[in-house]
Design a protein around this motif. Sequence first.
Motif, PDB file in Angstrom:
ATOM      1  N   ALA A  35       0.974  -1.260  -0.096  1.00 30.26           N
ATOM      2  CA  ALA A  35      -0.045   0.059  -0.113  1.00 30.26           C
ATOM      3  C   ALA A  35       0.843   1.347  -0.080  1.00 30.26           C
ATOM      4  O   ALA A  35       0.552   2.332  -0.687  1.00 30.26           O
ATOM      5  CB  ALA A  35      -0.936   0.164   1.392  1.00 30.26           C
ATOM      6  N   THR A  36       1.864   1.272   0.704  1.00 25.06           N
ATOM      7  CA  THR A  36       2.976   2.294   0.713  1.00 25.06           C
ATOM      8  C   THR A  36       3.318   2.759  -0.537  1.00 25.06           C
ATOM      9  O   THR A  36       3.770   3.640  -1.086  1.00 25.06           O
ATOM     10  CB  THR A  36       3.967   2.176   1.748  1.00 25.06           C
ATOM     11  OG1 THR A  36       3.221   2.049   3.155  1.00 25.06           O
ATOM     12  CG2 THR A  36       4.875   3.226   1.981  1.00 25.06           C
ATOM     13  N   ILE A  37       3.968   1.629  -1.403  1.00 26.06           N
ATOM     14  CA  ILE A  37       4.656   1.538  -2.734  1.00 26.06           C
ATOM     15  C   ILE A  37       3.684   2.252  -3.629  1.00 26.06           C
ATOM     16  O   ILE A  37       3.785   3.120  -4.473  1.00 26.06           O
ATOM     17  CB  ILE A  37       5.084   0.393  -3.084  1.00 26.06           C
ATOM     18  CG1 ILE A  37       6.168   0.157  -1.977  1.00 26.06           C
ATOM     19  CG2 ILE A  37       5.451   0.652  -4.442  1.00 26.06           C
ATOM     20  CD1 ILE A  37       6.958  -1.188  -2.514  1.00 26.06           C
ATOM     21  N   ILE A  38       2.363   1.601  -3.752  1.00 26.16           N
ATOM     22  CA  ILE A  38       1.413   2.184  -4.572  1.00 26.16           C
ATOM     23  C   ILE A  38       0.899   3.776  -4.069  1.00 26.16           C
ATOM     24  O   ILE A  38       0.846   4.470  -5.059  1.00 26.16           O
ATOM     25  CB  ILE A  38      -0.041   1.241  -4.326  1.00 26.16           C
ATOM     26  CG1 ILE A  38       0.347  -0.131  -4.929  1.00 26.16           C
ATOM     27  CG2 ILE A  38      -1.030   2.070  -4.989  1.00 26.16           C
ATOM     28  CD1 ILE A  38      -0.777  -1.225  -4.654  1.00 26.16           C
ATOM     29  N   ASN A  39       0.829   4.052  -2.872  1.00 30.46           N
ATOM     30  CA  ASN A  39       0.677   5.477  -2.386  1.00 30.46           C
ATOM     31  C   ASN A  39       1.687   6.360  -3.106  1.00 30.46           C
ATOM     32  O   ASN A  39       1.403   7.604  -3.516  1.00 30.46           O
ATOM     33  CB  ASN A  39       0.391   5.532  -0.837  1.00 30.46           C
ATOM     34  CG  ASN A  39      -0.141   6.953  -0.736  1.00 30.46           C
ATOM     35  OD1 ASN A  39      -0.601   7.637  -1.311  1.00 30.46           O
ATOM     36  ND2 ASN A  39      -0.086   7.260   0.673  1.00 30.46           N
ATOM     37  N   ALA A  40       2.922   5.839  -2.716  1.00 31.10           N
ATOM     38  CA  ALA A  40       4.200   6.593  -3.064  1.00 31.10           C
ATOM     39  C   ALA A  40       4.302   6.757  -4.858  1.00 31.10           C
ATOM     40  O   ALA A  40       4.378   8.085  -5.273  1.00 31.10           O
ATOM     41  CB  ALA A  40       5.330   5.878  -2.633  1.00 31.10           C
ATOM     42  N   LYS A  41       3.765   5.799  -5.537  1.00 26.04           N
ATOM     43  CA  LYS A  41       3.844   6.191  -6.811  1.00 26.04           C
ATOM     44  C   LYS A  41       2.460   6.988  -7.365  1.00 26.04           C
ATOM     45  O   LYS A  41       2.803   7.851  -7.990  1.00 26.04           O
ATOM     46  CB  LYS A  41       3.654   4.638  -7.747  1.00 26.04           C
ATOM     47  CG  LYS A  41       3.653   4.609  -9.041  1.00 26.04           C
ATOM     48  CD  LYS A  41       3.607   3.197  -9.558  1.00 26.04           C
ATOM     49  CE  LYS A  41       3.671   3.382 -11.152  1.00 26.04           C
ATOM     50  NZ  LYS A  41       5.166   3.550 -11.563  1.00 26.04           N
ATOM     51  N   GLN A  42       1.527   6.921  -6.878  1.00 28.72           N
ATOM     52  CA  GLN A  42       0.440   7.957  -6.966  1.00 28.72           C
ATOM     53  C   GLN A  42       0.678   9.214  -6.590  1.00 28.72           C
ATOM     54  O   GLN A  42       0.438   9.996  -7.364  1.00 28.72           O
ATOM     55  CB  GLN A  42      -0.892   7.338  -6.322  1.00 28.72           C
ATOM     56  CG  GLN A  42      -1.352   6.059  -7.006  1.00 28.72           C
ATOM     57  CD  GLN A  42      -2.940   5.500  -6.192  1.00 28.72           C
ATOM     58  OE1 GLN A  42      -2.973   6.085  -5.106  1.00 28.72           O
ATOM     59  NE2 GLN A  42      -3.361   4.448  -6.743  1.00 28.72           N
ATOM     60  N   ASN A  43       1.162   9.304  -5.450  1.00 28.80           N
ATOM     61  CA  ASN A  43       1.585  10.882  -4.987  1.00 28.80           C
ATOM     62  C   ASN A  43       2.834  11.285  -5.359  1.00 28.80           C
ATOM     63  O   ASN A  43       3.380  12.221  -4.805  1.00 28.80           O
ATOM     64  CB  ASN A  43       1.279  10.692  -3.489  1.00 28.80           C
ATOM     65  CG  ASN A  43      -0.054  10.779  -3.170  1.00 28.80           C
ATOM     66  OD1 ASN A  43      -1.114  10.965  -3.773  1.00 28.80           O
ATOM     67  ND2 ASN A  43      -0.358   9.866  -2.135  1.00 28.80           N
ATOM     68  N   ASP A  44       3.626  10.491  -6.209  1.00 32.75           N
ATOM     69  CA  ASP A  44       4.968  11.111  -6.922  1.00 32.75           C
ATOM     70  C   ASP A  44       5.980  11.171  -5.796  1.00 32.75           C
ATOM     71  O   ASP A  44       7.000  12.100  -5.787  1.00 32.75           O
ATOM     72  CB  ASP A  44       4.709  12.340  -7.799  1.00 32.75           C
ATOM     73  CG  ASP A  44       5.745  12.557  -8.611  1.00 32.75           C
ATOM     74  OD1 ASP A  44       6.331  11.453  -9.099  1.00 32.75           O
ATOM     75  OD2 ASP A  44       6.190  13.693  -8.989  1.00 32.75           O
ATOM     76  N   TYR A  45       6.118  10.457  -4.879  1.00 34.37           N
ATOM     77  CA  TYR A  45       7.190  10.385  -4.147  1.00 34.37           C
ATOM     78  C   TYR A  45       7.980   9.017  -3.947  1.00 34.37           C
ATOM     79  O   TYR A  45       8.826   8.868  -3.006  1.00 34.37           O
ATOM     80  CB  TYR A  45       7.089  11.058  -2.553  1.00 34.37           C
ATOM     81  CG  TYR A  45       5.905  10.098  -1.801  1.00 34.37           C
ATOM     82  CD1 TYR A  45       6.291   8.961  -0.786  1.00 34.37           C
ATOM     83  CD2 TYR A  45       4.603  10.409  -1.710  1.00 34.37           C
ATOM     84  CE1 TYR A  45       5.490   8.274  -0.140  1.00 34.37           C
ATOM     85  CE2 TYR A  45       3.638   9.639  -1.109  1.00 34.37           C
ATOM     86  CZ  TYR A  45       4.102   8.599  -0.346  1.00 34.37           C
ATOM     87  OH  TYR A  45       3.333   8.059   0.427  1.00 34.37           O
ATOM     88  N   LEU A  46       7.832   8.067  -4.843  1.00 34.83           N
ATOM     89  CA  LEU A  46       8.563   6.887  -4.803  1.00 34.83           C
ATOM     90  C   LEU A  46       9.901   6.982  -5.143  1.00 34.83           C
ATOM     91  O   LEU A  46      10.716   6.380  -4.321  1.00 34.83           O
ATOM     92  CB  LEU A  46       7.909   6.091  -5.843  1.00 34.83           C
ATOM     93  CG  LEU A  46       8.444   4.418  -6.002  1.00 34.83           C
ATOM     94  CD1 LEU A  46       8.378   3.759  -4.911  1.00 34.83           C
ATOM     95  CD2 LEU A  46       7.907   3.961  -7.259  1.00 34.83           C
ATOM     96  N   GLY A  47      10.384   8.140  -5.661  1.00 35.05           N
ATOM     97  CA  GLY A  47      11.954   8.193  -5.940  1.00 35.05           C
ATOM     98  C   GLY A  47      12.448   8.569  -4.610  1.00 35.05           C
ATOM     99  O   GLY A  47      13.665   8.223  -4.348  1.00 35.05           O
ATOM    100  N   LYS A  48      11.854   9.524  -3.973  1.00 35.49           N
ATOM    101  CA  LYS A  48      12.450   9.605  -2.656  1.00 35.49           C
ATOM    102  C   LYS A  48      12.569   8.632  -1.560  1.00 35.49           C
ATOM    103  O   LYS A  48      13.773   8.559  -0.858  1.00 35.49           O
ATOM    104  CB  LYS A  48      11.387  10.755  -1.861  1.00 35.49           C
ATOM    105  CG  LYS A  48      11.371  12.081  -2.772  1.00 35.49           C
ATOM    106  CD  LYS A  48      10.279  13.275  -2.010  1.00 35.49           C
ATOM    107  CE  LYS A  48      10.220  14.263  -2.792  1.00 35.49           C
ATOM    108  NZ  LYS A  48       9.381  15.332  -2.386  1.00 35.49           N
ATOM    109  N   ILE A  49      11.782   7.723  -1.885  1.00 40.54           N
ATOM    110  CA  ILE A  49      11.657   6.544  -0.870  1.00 40.54           C
ATOM    111  C   ILE A  49      13.069   5.652  -1.285  1.00 40.54           C
ATOM    112  O   ILE A  49      13.869   5.032  -0.481  1.00 40.54           O
ATOM    113  CB  ILE A  49      10.396   5.611  -0.911  1.00 40.54           C
ATOM    114  CG1 ILE A  49       9.345   6.305   0.061  1.00 40.54           C
ATOM    115  CG2 ILE A  49      10.675   4.312  -0.156  1.00 40.54           C
ATOM    116  CD1 ILE A  49       8.022   5.661   0.068  1.00 40.54           C
ATOM    117  N   ILE A  50      12.927   5.308  -2.656  1.00 37.03           N
ATOM    118  CA  ILE A  50      14.325   4.704  -3.309  1.00 37.03           C
ATOM    119  C   ILE A  50      15.506   5.353  -2.673  1.00 37.03           C
ATOM    120  O   ILE A  50      16.613   4.766  -2.481  1.00 37.03           O
ATOM    121  CB  ILE A  50      14.068   4.857  -4.770  1.00 37.03           C
ATOM    122  CG1 ILE A  50      12.875   3.767  -5.196  1.00 37.03           C
ATOM    123  CG2 ILE A  50      15.338   3.872  -5.547  1.00 37.03           C
ATOM    124  CD1 ILE A  50      12.526   3.885  -6.638  1.00 37.03           C
TER     125      ILE A  50
END
Length: 93
Positions: A35-50
Amino acid sequence: MIKKYVLTGLLIGIIANATGIFFYILIFSNLGLEATIINAKQNDYLGKIIALGAILNFFPFFVFLKKNQIYHARGVLLATVLMAIVIVITKFI
């Protein structure tokens, strides 16, 4: 023989990055992993987590340098550069 060492370092760097992402989500997120990864991708902060997960690559990199295993360290550095490319791709696509 050198390719084997670089590949080993690359795999260790990718595993360290994935572990860093997992620990970041485990500690700082109220949602589950998926759920966190899906939420990060939708809200455009997946790169920050990576990028935060890539911080964990410092440890194997400096351990390999301390042990004078330069080609392993190059593999970890290559994994970090690969993650930077993934971040750029996720940012613009």
